[in-house]
Enzyme design. Structure first.
Site, mmCIF file in Angstrom:
data_model
loop_
_atom_site.group_PDB
_atom_site.id
_atom_site.type_symbol
_atom_site.label_atom_id
_atom_site.label_comp_id
_atom_site.label_asym_id
_atom_site.label_seq_id
_atom_site.Cartn_x
_atom_site.Cartn_y
_atom_site.Cartn_z
ATOM 1 N N ASN A 17 -13.884 -16.744 89.984
ATOM 2 C CA ASN A 17 -13.351 -15.544 89.355
ATOM 3 C C ASN A 17 -13.217 -14.379 90.337
ATOM 4 O OD1 ASN A 17 -16.408 -15.744 88.765
ATOM 5 N ND2 ASN A 17 -16.017 -13.536 88.621
ATOM 6 N N LYS A 18 -13.761 -14.544 91.565
ATOM 7 C CA LYS A 18 -13.649 -13.477 92.566
ATOM 8 C C LYS A 18 -13.828 -14.081 93.963
ATOM 9 C CE LYS A 18 -18.572 -12.309 92.360
ATOM 10 N NZ LYS A 18 -19.567 -11.230 92.184
ATOM 11 N N GLY A 19 -13.645 -13.257 94.974
ATOM 12 C CA GLY A 19 -13.951 -13.631 96.338
ATOM 13 C C GLY A 19 -13.154 -14.809 96.872
ATOM 14 N N ARG A 40 -19.133 -18.628 85.501
ATOM 15 C CA ARG A 40 -20.254 -18.537 84.561
ATOM 16 C C ARG A 40 -19.915 -17.622 83.396
ATOM 17 N NH1 ARG A 40 -25.159 -16.640 88.230
ATOM 18 N NH2 ARG A 40 -23.468 -15.316 89.020
ATOM 19 N N VAL A 66 -23.035 -23.792 87.346
ATOM 20 C CA VAL A 66 -23.432 -25.009 88.046
ATOM 21 C C VAL A 66 -24.915 -25.321 87.884
ATOM 22 C CG1 VAL A 66 -21.569 -24.706 89.711
ATOM 23 C CG2 VAL A 66 -23.882 -23.895 90.289
ATOM 24 N N SER A 154 -21.311 -22.912 105.423
ATOM 25 C CA SER A 154 -21.413 -21.711 106.249
ATOM 26 C C SER A 154 -21.728 -22.127 107.678
ATOM 27 C CB SER A 154 -22.536 -20.810 105.727
ATOM 28 O OG SER A 154 -22.874 -19.804 106.654
ATOM 29 N N TYR A 178 -31.202 -19.398 102.233
ATOM 30 C CA TYR A 178 -29.753 -19.607 102.335
ATOM 31 C C TYR A 178 -29.385 -20.604 103.431
ATOM 32 C CZ TYR A 178 -24.793 -18.577 102.966
ATOM 33 O OH TYR A 178 -23.430 -18.679 103.093
ATOM 34 N N LYS A 182 -27.561 -24.439 103.061
ATOM 35 C CA LYS A 182 -26.252 -24.836 103.580
ATOM 36 C C LYS A 182 -26.369 -26.042 104.508
ATOM 37 C CE LYS A 182 -23.715 -21.866 101.369
ATOM 38 N NZ LYS A 182 -22.816 -22.328 100.289
ATOM 39 N N ASN A 216 -22.062 -10.011 100.646
ATOM 40 C CA ASN A 216 -22.540 -9.309 101.840
ATOM 41 C C ASN A 216 -22.194 -7.820 101.791
ATOM 42 O OD1 ASN A 216 -19.801 -9.079 102.746
ATOM 43 N ND2 ASN A 216 -19.932 -11.126 103.621
#
Length: 255
Positions: A17-19, A40, A66, A154, A178, A182, A216
């Protein structure tokens, strides 16, 4: 592509929905695909889908958390009922665990003092969520003549890059949430690729770069559209394309 509605390639992008996810959805729709925006929040997903439809895309919202098995299974059921198959899965949904900061600059992720609940939460989305969604969608992907799975990772997931004391990551704080999530996602990508190779399903991981997003606090130097380019390239590979790889826009990355 310019297929009619019945023969369009069907793509699902989680966290879209974004990014970066929304930019990927927009580009895939621009290529003539039917695109499902996994989100979500129902309202945000529907707003994003409506905006992309207004721009001419065949885009629809799909409620999908998820970390919630019920919504994952319901989403798979809806895809089957509406389309009968899935051609492209982009596992884009992810969290940093540290709010709106660059995750590898986050003091709260230093291994010796990290909150274990944070680690669990990050892995629940970035790793376990990918397993849940991929496994729920696999029966539909196996119905596609050319299924593609792209896991959004990433540069931080590269053990080679992050262990180099003279490399670009050496000045950043260690991360116990994080970054390991990844790296685990990269390992998972290889295992899915190995299993699905015989079925013609190509599975790859991608590092889109330091992107201007909410995660970020918009400090990234790449636009979501720029970051989406490599994701879309892997989502639209030909039958002779790579599998079990880790790529950036510049090319293959070290594990």
């Amino acid at each position: 592509m310019n297929e009619d509605a019945g023969s369009r390639t069907v793509a699902l992008v989680t966290g879209a929905n974004k990014g970066i996810g929304r930019a990927v959805a927009e580009e895939l729709a621009g290529r003539g695909m039917t695109v499902l925006i996994g989100a979500r929040d129902r309202r945000r997903g529907e707003e994003a889908a409506a905006a992309l439809r207004e721009a001419g895309g065949d885009v629809h919202a799909l409620v999908l958390d998820v970390t919630d098995p019920a919504t994952v299974q319901e989403a798979a059921k809806r895809v089957e009922e509406s389309h009968g198959r899935l051609d492209v899965l982009v596992n884009n949904a992810g969290i940093t665990g540290s709010g709106q900061v660059a995750p590898m600059d986050a003091v709260d992720q230093i291994p010796s003092s990290v909150d274990l609940e944070m680690v669990r939460a990050v892995f629940a989305t970035n790793v376990f969520g990918v397993i849940a969604v991929t496994n729920a969608m696999l029966p539909l992907l196996r119905r596609s003549p050319a299924a593609r799975i792209v896991n959004v990772s990433s540069h931080a997931g590269s053990l080679t890059l992050t262990s180099d004391p003279d490399g670009p990551f050496s000045a950043l704080l260690p991360s116990a949430a994080y970054t390991p999530s990844k790296a685990a996602l990269n390992a998972l990508t290889v295992q899915y690729a190995n299993e699905l190779r015989k079925d013609g399903v190509l599975v790859n991981a991608v590092a889109p770069g330091f992107v201007d997003t909410d995660s970020n606090a918009h400090t990234g130097h790449l636009t979501p559209a720029q970051a989406a380019a490599v994701v879309v390239r892997l989502a639209t590979l030909g039958e002779d394309g790579p599998t079990a790889g880790f790529f950036s826009e510049e090319g293959p990355l070290p594990w």
